[in-house]
Design an enzyme around this catalytic site. Sequence first.
Site, PDB file in Angstrom:
ATOM      1  N   HIS A  29       0.840  -1.199   0.000  1.00 47.36           N
ATOM      2  CA  HIS A  29       0.000   0.000   0.000  1.00 47.36           C
ATOM      3  C   HIS A  29       0.882   1.259   0.000  1.00 47.36           C
ATOM      4  O   HIS A  29       0.914   1.999   0.993  1.00 47.36           O
ATOM      5  CB  HIS A  29      -0.916   0.000   1.226  1.00 47.36           C
ATOM      6  CG  HIS A  29      -1.883  -1.135   1.268  1.00 47.36           C
ATOM      7  ND1 HIS A  29      -1.504  -2.420   1.593  1.00 47.36           N
ATOM      8  CD2 HIS A  29      -3.226  -1.180   1.005  1.00 47.36           C
ATOM      9  CE1 HIS A  29      -2.566  -3.220   1.551  1.00 47.36           C
ATOM     10  NE2 HIS A  29      -3.611  -2.497   1.197  1.00 47.36           N
ATOM     11  N   LEU A 179      -9.607   9.066   0.566  1.00 47.53           N
ATOM     12  CA  LEU A 179      -9.882   7.960  -0.342  1.00 47.53           C
ATOM     13  C   LEU A 179      -9.734   6.620   0.364  1.00 47.53           C
ATOM     14  O   LEU A 179      -8.663   6.300   0.883  1.00 47.53           O
ATOM     15  CB  LEU A 179      -8.952   8.009  -1.558  1.00 47.53           C
ATOM     16  CG  LEU A 179      -9.174   9.182  -2.517  1.00 47.53           C
ATOM     17  CD1 LEU A 179      -8.130   9.149  -3.629  1.00 47.53           C
ATOM     18  CD2 LEU A 179     -10.581   9.146  -3.102  1.00 47.53           C
ATOM     19  N   ARG A 307     -18.079 -19.177  39.024  1.00 45.09           N
ATOM     20  CA  ARG A 307     -17.790 -17.744  38.860  1.00 45.09           C
ATOM     21  C   ARG A 307     -17.366 -17.123  40.195  1.00 45.09           C
ATOM     22  O   ARG A 307     -16.512 -16.234  40.236  1.00 45.09           O
ATOM     23  CB  ARG A 307     -18.989 -17.006  38.270  1.00 45.09           C
ATOM     24  CG  ARG A 307     -20.238 -17.031  39.136  1.00 45.09           C
ATOM     25  CD  ARG A 307     -21.403 -16.319  38.437  1.00 45.09           C
ATOM     26  NE  ARG A 307     -22.637 -16.456  39.189  1.00 45.09           N
ATOM     27  CZ  ARG A 307     -23.395 -15.428  39.578  1.00 45.09           C
ATOM     28  NH1 ARG A 307     -23.038 -14.193  39.293  1.00 45.09           N
ATOM     29  NH2 ARG A 307     -24.507 -15.647  40.232  1.00 45.09           N
ATOM     30  N   GLU A 355     -16.640  -4.382  24.821  1.00 49.56           N
ATOM     31  CA  GLU A 355     -15.822  -5.601  24.885  1.00 49.56           C
ATOM     32  C   GLU A 355     -14.588  -5.530  23.995  1.00 49.56           C
ATOM     33  O   GLU A 355     -13.536  -6.069  24.339  1.00 49.56           O
ATOM     34  CB  GLU A 355     -16.673  -6.816  24.506  1.00 49.56           C
ATOM     35  CG  GLU A 355     -17.737  -7.176  25.536  1.00 49.56           C
ATOM     36  CD  GLU A 355     -19.008  -6.363  25.418  1.00 49.56           C
ATOM     37  OE1 GLU A 355     -19.860  -6.453  26.328  1.00 49.56           O
ATOM     38  OE2 GLU A 355     -19.150  -5.620  24.406  1.00 49.56           O
ATOM     39  N   HIS A 404     -21.582 -17.130  32.907  1.00 50.79           N
ATOM     40  CA  HIS A 404     -22.966 -17.317  32.461  1.00 50.79           C
ATOM     41  C   HIS A 404     -23.026 -18.130  31.174  1.00 50.79           C
ATOM     42  O   HIS A 404     -23.623 -17.726  30.170  1.00 50.79           O
ATOM     43  CB  HIS A 404     -23.667 -15.970  32.302  1.00 50.79           C
ATOM     44  CG  HIS A 404     -23.902 -15.278  33.610  1.00 50.79           C
ATOM     45  ND1 HIS A 404     -22.857 -14.891  34.437  1.00 50.79           N
ATOM     46  CD2 HIS A 404     -25.049 -14.912  34.246  1.00 50.79           C
ATOM     47  CE1 HIS A 404     -23.352 -14.318  35.509  1.00 50.79           C
ATOM     48  NE2 HIS A 404     -24.672 -14.319  35.426  1.00 50.79           N
ATOM     49  N   ASP A 412     -32.758 -15.738  31.943  1.00 52.29           N
ATOM     50  CA  ASP A 412     -32.327 -14.596  31.124  1.00 52.29           C
ATOM     51  C   ASP A 412     -32.532 -14.832  29.630  1.00 52.29           C
ATOM     52  O   ASP A 412     -32.625 -13.888  28.852  1.00 52.29           O
ATOM     53  CB  ASP A 412     -30.850 -14.276  31.385  1.00 52.29           C
ATOM     54  CG  ASP A 412     -30.658 -13.436  32.630  1.00 52.29           C
ATOM     55  OD1 ASP A 412     -31.659 -12.870  33.111  1.00 52.29           O
ATOM     56  OD2 ASP A 412     -29.522 -13.329  33.110  1.00 52.29           O
ATOM     57  N   ARG A 462     -23.081 -19.780  36.117  1.00 48.08           N
ATOM     58  CA  ARG A 462     -23.852 -18.889  36.977  1.00 48.08           C
ATOM     59  C   ARG A 462     -24.270 -19.582  38.271  1.00 48.08           C
ATOM     60  O   ARG A 462     -24.136 -19.020  39.353  1.00 48.08           O
ATOM     61  CB  ARG A 462     -25.096 -18.414  36.225  1.00 48.08           C
ATOM     62  CG  ARG A 462     -25.965 -17.470  37.032  1.00 48.08           C
ATOM     63  CD  ARG A 462     -27.213 -17.077  36.252  1.00 48.08           C
ATOM     64  NE  ARG A 462     -27.943 -15.994  36.887  1.00 48.08           N
ATOM     65  CZ  ARG A 462     -29.059 -15.464  36.412  1.00 48.08           C
ATOM     66  NH1 ARG A 462     -29.572 -15.948  35.290  1.00 48.08           N
ATOM     67  NH2 ARG A 462     -29.657 -14.486  37.048  1.00 48.08           N
TER      68      ARG A 462
END
Length: 612
Positions: A29, A179, A307, A355, A404, A412, A462
């Site tokens: 490039h 560009l 967890r 994230e 989870h 959920d 969980r």
Amino acid sequence: MPNNDFRHELAQQLRVDSVRTSDAGGSGHPTSSMSAADLMAVLLDGHLKLDYKNPDNPANDHLVFSKGHASPLYYAMLKAAGAITDEELLSFRAFGSRLEGHPTPRIPPTDVATGSLGYGLPVGVGLALTGKRLDALPYRVWVLCGDSEMSEGSIWEAFQHAGWAGLDNLTAIVDVNRLGQTRETMLGWDLDGYVARAEAFGWKAIAIDGHDLDAVDAALSQATSTTDRPTVIFAKTRKGRGVKAVEDKPGRHGKPLEEPAEAIEELGGARSITVKVRTPTPGSPQRFSTDGGKLPRWEIGEEVATRQAYGQALTALGGLRGDVVVLDGEVSNSTMSELFAKAHPERYFEMFIAEQQMIAAAVGMQARNWVPFASTFGAFLTRAHDFVRMAAVSRADLRLCGSHAGVSIGEDGPSQMALEDISMFRTVHGSTVLHPSDANQTVALVAEMATLPGISYLRTLRGKTPVRTSPDENIRVGGSRVVRCGDDDDLTIVACGITVTEAEKAAEVLDGDGIKARVIDCYSIKPIDGNTLVDAAHQTRAVLTVEDHWPEGGLGDAVLDALAACPDRPPVRKLAVGAMPVSGKPGELLHAAHIDAEAVVTAARQLLESPG
């Protein structure tokens, strides 16, 4: 006073060498490199503080080419700084060369691989956070961005976090050559539009002519003198600057120049200028004191969520190791990294619901030799998969935790259920994928993750699970745990995480029917304990895998891979989540997905009764 004649000649050399490298490599490039040559010439001559002879100097500034396709310019800068020879420069893109198509850490002092647009600036935020809060050194982070990547959401995650955190040690330089690959960018040369956006995110924004050496110098000086906020310089430039055949012409992106000799002559010919880059004031990174302690332990029979064990293990690890840092995506009271945040607030980083920025920040921190753990819901890590992939290209050492996982999270619903994560992380080069079924396993694996190279992923649950593993048992990456076995077992059930409990229940029912089931807790999915699986395959009549994950790419496929070389392996059947789940109680969802004890019993009977 700066010598603009020298800087002009240096910029022309950078352009010429960008043309030469792309011509030698047969691809590249050069036009994207030529637009930013004046910007980088002034940065090299008087503003960047980087000891190229000692790239590991902790006081060095950091230069990140978020615009990674402009690698010809980056390598031309290395030559001008005396870090590489002209001979190596012309090895661009050749097999075995350190000068790859896009920069990687194979060529010092490159911190990270770039080339996936939108990645470099978020990593720069991580490096700047490290300088401010961890290293406590006055180095500056410079990031060259392209204007096309300003469309990436991750760029604005970086703008938002850096502005919120007041990272005045961060300067972004945006090469606004208007560009893109196929057409003009959204804003073209609308510098006022760019400035308004950046200022809204809390940055100092400066608009300049990127080919005016005095304006570039003044902007860089202003950036280094600005306190309390990051600075972005929007530089209006012309793609292919200096060569009439390509300057500001569409359709020339990513192509070597058709007449390189004429272009080099138009640019004034080849040069061999060496610039004396400023070296930083010596300094040593901050070190955090530790108060010692021990890793947590639980007694067999207790009920603990993995967890929760992750959070407690991290907290204890932070007391043992001052280099451990933790990041979270604003769900720390669910992933339980909040326990570390309370115990070691100076080493905890809230990254909010971003994230990609969280992963990139962790990549920046590990580039400075810190040991980051980053956590969020496993389902949301899928959003950052490209950044995880690029972390592997960067040879980064990251520890990620996805909580989870699976349908067992319950009410959920499917948007929160990680069902792709094992597959996603298994495909990452050099990765480690772990899914403990109880608290003591979790602790042992978290402690080992701190020493692992590459990308490691821990999947946590969980709900509470029974502690079945002794805290003194040898739990290790690449291992497994045989929960029950006998000399005359009829079949093998391989499970991980929540399904280990279901497999145990099923084995009890089968035992009542006179069917002996061996149960293997495959807590290490990659690398997998192939020896134990092969032995079980030889010693039993069938293998049944059960997992709280989609059938593609998870535990079942990992087991099949391990058994692929077995010439006389028995039948293997996979139980996994086959239909889109809904909301419900964990037990209801495991049953509906056909991965509970009842489904395991049914499948085991069918396997053993089949003619094969």
